[in-house]
Design an enzyme around this catalytic site. Structure first.
Site, mmCIF file in Angstrom:
data_model
loop_
_atom_site.group_PDB
_atom_site.id
_atom_site.type_symbol
_atom_site.label_atom_id
_atom_site.label_comp_id
_atom_site.label_asym_id
_atom_site.label_seq_id
_atom_site.Cartn_x
_atom_site.Cartn_y
_atom_site.Cartn_z
ATOM 1 N N ASP A 6 33.049 39.198 71.174
ATOM 2 C CA ASP A 6 32.452 38.544 72.349
ATOM 3 C C ASP A 6 31.216 37.767 71.882
ATOM 4 O O ASP A 6 30.783 37.897 70.739
ATOM 5 C CB ASP A 6 32.050 39.583 73.416
ATOM 6 C CG ASP A 6 31.470 38.918 74.664
ATOM 7 O OD1 ASP A 6 32.054 37.919 75.130
ATOM 8 O OD2 ASP A 6 30.422 39.364 75.166
ATOM 9 N N SER A 7 30.638 37.008 72.813
ATOM 10 C CA SER A 7 29.415 36.270 72.468
ATOM 11 C C SER A 7 28.217 37.205 72.357
ATOM 12 O O SER A 7 27.174 36.806 71.842
ATOM 13 C CB SER A 7 29.139 35.208 73.532
ATOM 14 O OG SER A 7 28.901 35.836 74.778
ATOM 15 N N CYS A 69 36.365 38.270 75.426
ATOM 16 C CA CYS A 69 35.604 37.100 75.869
ATOM 17 C C CYS A 69 36.561 36.129 76.547
ATOM 18 O O CYS A 69 37.424 35.549 75.886
ATOM 19 C CB CYS A 69 34.948 36.430 74.668
ATOM 20 S SG CYS A 69 34.079 34.927 75.096
ATOM 21 N N GLU A 147 22.965 38.287 79.244
ATOM 22 C CA GLU A 147 22.851 38.516 77.792
ATOM 23 C C GLU A 147 21.401 38.762 77.384
ATOM 24 O O GLU A 147 21.105 39.643 76.586
ATOM 25 C CB GLU A 147 23.408 37.291 77.041
ATOM 26 C CG GLU A 147 23.322 37.371 75.524
ATOM 27 C CD GLU A 147 24.231 38.453 74.936
ATOM 28 O OE1 GLU A 147 25.352 38.622 75.432
ATOM 29 O OE2 GLU A 147 23.802 39.127 73.985
ATOM 30 N N CYS A 176 34.503 37.191 83.523
ATOM 31 C CA CYS A 176 33.600 37.091 82.373
ATOM 32 C C CYS A 176 33.158 38.519 82.085
ATOM 33 O O CYS A 176 32.744 39.244 83.005
ATOM 34 C CB CYS A 176 32.384 36.231 82.703
ATOM 35 S SG CYS A 176 31.080 36.336 81.443
ATOM 36 N N HIS A 178 30.644 39.721 80.757
ATOM 37 C CA HIS A 178 29.235 40.033 81.040
ATOM 38 C C HIS A 178 29.040 40.485 82.495
ATOM 39 O O HIS A 178 28.116 41.240 82.786
ATOM 40 C CB HIS A 178 28.353 38.800 80.806
ATOM 41 C CG HIS A 178 28.031 38.529 79.369
ATOM 42 N ND1 HIS A 178 28.978 38.127 78.464
ATOM 43 C CD2 HIS A 178 26.856 38.604 78.685
ATOM 44 C CE1 HIS A 178 28.396 37.951 77.276
ATOM 45 N NE2 HIS A 178 27.109 38.231 77.392
HETATM 46 N N1 DGL Z 1 31.556 37.352 77.984
HETATM 47 C C1 DGL Z 1 32.167 36.107 77.696
HETATM 48 C C2 DGL Z 1 33.241 35.762 78.689
HETATM 49 O O1 DGL Z 1 33.922 36.659 79.121
HETATM 50 C C3 DGL Z 1 31.217 34.991 77.303
HETATM 51 C C4 DGL Z 1 30.154 34.625 78.269
HETATM 52 C C5 DGL Z 1 29.148 33.682 77.663
HETATM 53 O O2 DGL Z 1 28.710 33.917 76.539
HETATM 54 O O3 DGL Z 1 28.805 32.689 78.336
HETATM 55 O O4 DGL Z 1 33.490 34.637 78.997
#
Ligand code: DGL
Length: 250
Positions: A6-7, A69, A147, A176, A178
């Site tokens: 993931d990011s 992600c 984040e 997402c 997050h």
């Molecule tokens: N958690 C990731 C997603 O599901 C990336 C979110 C991000 O870094 O903007 O898209």
């Protein structure tokens, strides 16, 4: 060993579920914090970051991959087998298991996600294939705010801003990884909507595809591309009774 990607902190919400369904698997998690957030990047940029991230996992011995992600899901359409010798059966991403879990749901569905995920059209296309039209709601800036640990009021403002004037849905998919970290704020802004976190559907898929081959010693190793106290704090609060190691990649 299973590699997760993931990011940053978002994939931890998926790891939490995977630990319930595959408690003894060895897991290597890569959070690309240096390049976070992903959700405002172009498809081209995301494809490059995805391959670089998967390469890190692959070189460290991860044979199975869970891409935790959503923003890179559209880039997974490239032939990863040719790029990195990852067989399709060894790869799980977020969108497929989510749509499969909701294909028979009678509710009117909306998906909220990063601008990159919504722009890719991947959720809308996948739901259309099972005969469902959905509403797409991009939330600008929310993943980055989560984040980097923005205050609660700022998180709520992002959510309120995205949902103003939108009401004709009963079930909201958090598209997402997050976003489940802000699930209480979603509940406050949308008290009458059922909220769906895809993590469990992905974990069930991981168990179906990766068990019993992925029986290990329950090791968890986190790799992060940039030091982050927020990442360390969240991991210790999400996995309080588990042993794990954190390594910052230089
Ligand atoms: N958690 C990731 C997603 O599901 C990336 C979110 C991000 O870094 O903007 O898209």
């Amino acid at each position: 060993m299973i590699g997760m990607f993931d990011s940053g902190v978002g994939g931890l919400t998926v790891l939490r579920s995977i630990r319930q369904y595959l408690p003894s698997a060895d897991i290597l998690y890569f959070g690309d914090i240096k390049n976070a957030p992903y959700g405002s990047k172009s498809r081209e940029e995301l494809s490059v970051l995805l391959v670089a991230g998967l390469k890190v996992l692959h070189e460290r011995g991860a044979e199975k991959i869970v891409s935790a992600c959503n923003s890179v899901s559209a880039s997974l359409a490239i032939s990863l087998f040719d790029a990195l010798e990852i067989a399709p059966a060894h790869l799980i991403e977020m969108v497929g298991p989510t749509v499969a879990a909701l294909r028979d749901s009678p509710e009117r569905i909306a998906v909220c996600a990063t601008p990159a995920t919504i722009r890719s059209g991947i959720y809308a296309d996948a739901f259309r294939m099972v005969g469902k039209e959905i509403q797409n709601i991009a939330i600008e800036g929310l993943a980055g705010a989560i984040e980097f640990g923005a205050p609660e009021a700022e998180i709520k403002k992002h959510i309120e801003g995205a949902f103003t004037g939108k009401s004709d849905f009963d079930l909201l998919v958090l598209g997402c990884t997050h976003y489940p970290l802000a699930i209480e704020a979603f509940g406050t802004v949308l008290p009458d909507v059922k909220i769906f976190d895809p993590a469990e559907a992905v974990a069930i898929r991981a168990r179906r595809q990766f068990w019993p081959q992925e029986v290990g010693d329950a090791r968890t190793h986190f790799l992060i591309s940039k030091e982050s106290q927020r990442f360390r704090d969240l991991t210790s609060s999400l996995f309080p009774n588990q042993k794990y190691t954190v390594e910052v990649l230089e």
